[in-house]
Design an enzyme around this catalytic site. Structure first.
Site, PDB file in Angstrom:
ATOM      1  N   GLU A  33       0.812  -1.229   0.000  1.00 27.04           N
ATOM      2  CA  GLU A  33       0.000   0.000   0.000  1.00 27.04           C
ATOM      3  C   GLU A  33       0.844   1.276   0.000  1.00 27.04           C
ATOM      4  OE1 GLU A  33      -0.834  -2.679   1.603  1.00 27.04           O
ATOM      5  OE2 GLU A  33      -3.017  -2.921   1.708  1.00 27.04           O
ATOM      6  N   HIS A  35       3.669   1.809  -1.705  1.00 26.81           N
ATOM      7  CA  HIS A  35       3.934   2.080  -3.121  1.00 26.81           C
ATOM      8  C   HIS A  35       2.648   2.540  -3.826  1.00 26.81           C
ATOM      9  CE1 HIS A  35       6.930  -1.307  -2.274  1.00 26.81           C
ATOM     10  NE2 HIS A  35       7.711  -0.295  -2.586  1.00 26.81           N
ATOM     11  N   LYS A 147       8.676   7.605   4.393  1.00 28.76           N
ATOM     12  CA  LYS A 147       9.217   6.486   5.185  1.00 28.76           C
ATOM     13  C   LYS A 147      10.736   6.458   5.058  1.00 28.76           C
ATOM     14  CE  LYS A 147       9.560   1.839   6.147  1.00 28.76           C
ATOM     15  NZ  LYS A 147      10.354   1.241   5.078  1.00 28.76           N
ATOM     16  N   ASP A 148      11.226   6.709   3.830  1.00 32.88           N
ATOM     17  CA  ASP A 148      12.679   6.765   3.604  1.00 32.88           C
ATOM     18  C   ASP A 148      13.079   8.238   3.573  1.00 32.88           C
ATOM     19  OD1 ASP A 148      13.316   3.839   3.051  1.00 32.88           O
ATOM     20  OD2 ASP A 148      11.601   4.202   1.773  1.00 32.88           O
ATOM     21  N   SER A 183       6.304  -2.173   4.679  1.00 34.00           N
ATOM     22  CA  SER A 183       7.617  -2.319   4.060  1.00 34.00           C
ATOM     23  C   SER A 183       7.683  -3.675   3.380  1.00 34.00           C
ATOM     24  CB  SER A 183       8.705  -2.232   5.140  1.00 34.00           C
ATOM     25  OG  SER A 183       9.918  -2.739   4.631  1.00 34.00           O
ATOM     26  N   SER A 184       8.351  -3.724   2.248  1.00 36.46           N
ATOM     27  CA  SER A 184       8.510  -5.023   1.566  1.00 36.46           C
ATOM     28  C   SER A 184       9.227  -5.999   2.488  1.00 36.46           C
ATOM     29  CB  SER A 184       9.316  -4.852   0.273  1.00 36.46           C
ATOM     30  OG  SER A 184       8.711  -3.900  -0.561  1.00 36.46           O
ATOM     31  N   ARG A 185      10.078  -5.465   3.372  1.00 38.42           N
ATOM     32  CA  ARG A 185      10.867  -6.333   4.251  1.00 38.42           C
ATOM     33  C   ARG A 185      10.071  -6.833   5.459  1.00 38.42           C
ATOM     34  NH1 ARG A 185      15.309  -2.597   2.603  1.00 38.42           N
ATOM     35  NH2 ARG A 185      16.927  -3.861   1.610  1.00 38.42           N
TER      36      ARG A 185
HETATM   37  P1  AMP Z   1      11.233   0.620  -2.284  1.00 37.98           P
HETATM   38  O1  AMP Z   1      10.529  -0.295  -3.228  1.00 37.98           O
HETATM   39  O2  AMP Z   1      11.332   0.084  -0.893  1.00 37.98           O
HETATM   40  O3  AMP Z   1      12.536   1.130  -2.837  1.00 37.98           O
HETATM   41  O4  AMP Z   1      10.316   1.896  -2.151  1.00 37.98           O
HETATM   42  C1  AMP Z   1       9.904   2.627  -3.261  1.00 37.98           C
HETATM   43  C2  AMP Z   1       9.257   3.907  -2.799  1.00 37.98           C
HETATM   44  O5  AMP Z   1       8.135   3.597  -1.986  1.00 37.98           O
HETATM   45  C3  AMP Z   1      10.211   4.781  -1.967  1.00 37.98           C
HETATM   46  O6  AMP Z   1      10.025   6.135  -2.320  1.00 37.98           O
HETATM   47  C4  AMP Z   1       9.736   4.513  -0.563  1.00 37.98           C
HETATM   48  O7  AMP Z   1       9.995   5.582   0.328  1.00 37.98           O
HETATM   49  C5  AMP Z   1       8.241   4.333  -0.778  1.00 37.98           C
HETATM   50  N1  AMP Z   1       7.657   3.591   0.338  1.00 37.98           N
HETATM   51  C6  AMP Z   1       8.091   2.434   0.888  1.00 37.98           C
HETATM   52  N2  AMP Z   1       7.342   2.102   1.949  1.00 37.98           N
HETATM   53  C7  AMP Z   1       6.409   3.077   2.085  1.00 37.98           C
HETATM   54  C8  AMP Z   1       5.338   3.307   3.004  1.00 37.98           C
HETATM   55  N3  AMP Z   1       5.066   2.470   3.990  1.00 37.98           N
HETATM   56  N4  AMP Z   1       4.593   4.423   2.828  1.00 37.98           N
HETATM   57  C9  AMP Z   1       4.852   5.295   1.823  1.00 37.98           C
HETATM   58  N5  AMP Z   1       5.844   5.121   0.921  1.00 37.98           N
HETATM   59  C10 AMP Z   1       6.612   4.030   1.051  1.00 37.98           C
END
Ligand code: AMP
Length: 288
Positions: A33, A35, A147-148, A183-185
């Site tokens: 959610e 993303h 988040k990041d 988080s994906s993790r």
């Molecule tokens: P990632 O796939 O983890 O590299 O994340 C891709 C984008 O999604 C980055 O800009 C993250 O900051 C954002 N993102 C990851 N988790 C969340 C979250 N829980 N809420 C909002 N944005 C997120």
């Protein structure tokens, strides 16, 4: 929705949309959610939305989880289509890095603290891949999660300092009903760890209340946030910091916007969370 995995097709496709505003959401896939909230905003604000899915080896350290990072491209495609993505760009590592790079980009500020401290070179890898992806996609707007927050601050500075023609939009962290940041993790967490991980946001929210009360100095706030965290959790911190935002500098008094950020290490997952708080103690829900 179309899925493209190479530069030629991407170039051809984008040529047909020259007059349109392009919203871009960079991700490493395994969509959740968080993303999807970025995708929704992009679809709302632009004529065309491009989603990239690329697990970028350059931003992983030698002992990190590049190989095991969760991946599910089919599920990602279904979700992306449902939420209105027009183009998924899903290149292979060979497409993005066909040969050894001649150049390197070094992030020289804001990168030796918070996550950068334990992940040397991580943000160099992030901005390198982003520069390539911005050049390939040429978006009007690019969407990132708060988040990041350190990444968001670095990307803002990167775009500003190199005059990259893209607007950066930072959107609120999307959370589980428990408050745990998506988080994906999170798939690496056991049920017990998931329960105790709620104390990340609980302790940060407590910190925001302390800031709002205007009664405590930075050290006192950090001490109280630490004890709040430890009430439900015996995991040790990787960091707990209160810094100016987006400059990410140490503060003794809260005179402008700050970030209260935490990272903890569970057995198989490292979790991060933060709140960005203005000088009146209000939690910000966007940062553009
Ligand atoms: P990632 O796939 O983890 O590299 O994340 C891709 C984008 O999604 C980055 O800009 C993250 O900051 C954002 N993102 C990851 N988790 C969340 C979250 N829980 N809420 C909002 N944005 C997120």
């Amino acid at each position: 929705m179309i899925i493209i995995d190479n530069l030629n097709d991407m170039q051809k496709e984008l040529k047909q949309h020259k007059q349109k505003s392009i919203g871009y959401v960079p991700t490493m896939g395994f969509l959740h959610e968080g993303h999807l909230s970025l995708i929704k905003e992009s679809v709302k604000e632009n004529d065309l939305t491009v989603l990239s899915i690329f697990v970028n080896p350059l931003q992983f350290g030698p002992n990190e989880d590049f190989e095991t990072y969760p991946r599910d491209p089919k599920h990602d495609e279904t979700l992306a289509e449902k939420y209105g993505v027009d183009i998924i760009f899903m290149p292979t590592t060979e497409v993005m890095y066909p040969k050894k790079l001649t150049f390197s980009i070094e992030v020289t500020q804001k990168a030796d603290i918070l996550c950068g401290k334990s992940r040397p070179g991580h943000f160099d890898g992030v901005v390198t891949v982003l520069l390539k992806l911005f050049n390939i996609i040429q978006p009007s707007n690019a969407y990132f999660g708060m988040k990041d927050a350190q990444q968001l601050a670095i990307v803002h500075a990167f775009v500003e300092e190199f005059n990259l023609p893209v607007n950066i939009k930072g959107l609120a962290t999307v959370r589980e009903p428990s408050g745990l940041a998506k988080s994906s993790r999170n798939v690496y967490l056991s049920e017990d760890e998931k329960d105790s991980a709620v104390s990340l946001i609980e302790s940060l929210t407590y910190g925001a209340e302390l800031i709002k009360s205007n009664k405590y100095n930075v050290n006192e706030i950090l001490e109280q946030v630490k004890s709040k965290f430890s009430e439900k959790n015996n995991t040790s911190f990787e960091y707990l910091e209160l810094l100016s935002y987006p400059d990410l500098e140490k503060v003794t008094k809260i005179k402008s916007t700050v970030i209260l950020a935490i990272a903890v290490k569970y057995k198989q997952a490292r979790l991060i969370d933060n709140l960005i708080i203005d000088k009146n103690g209000n939690i910000l829900t966007e940062f553009n």
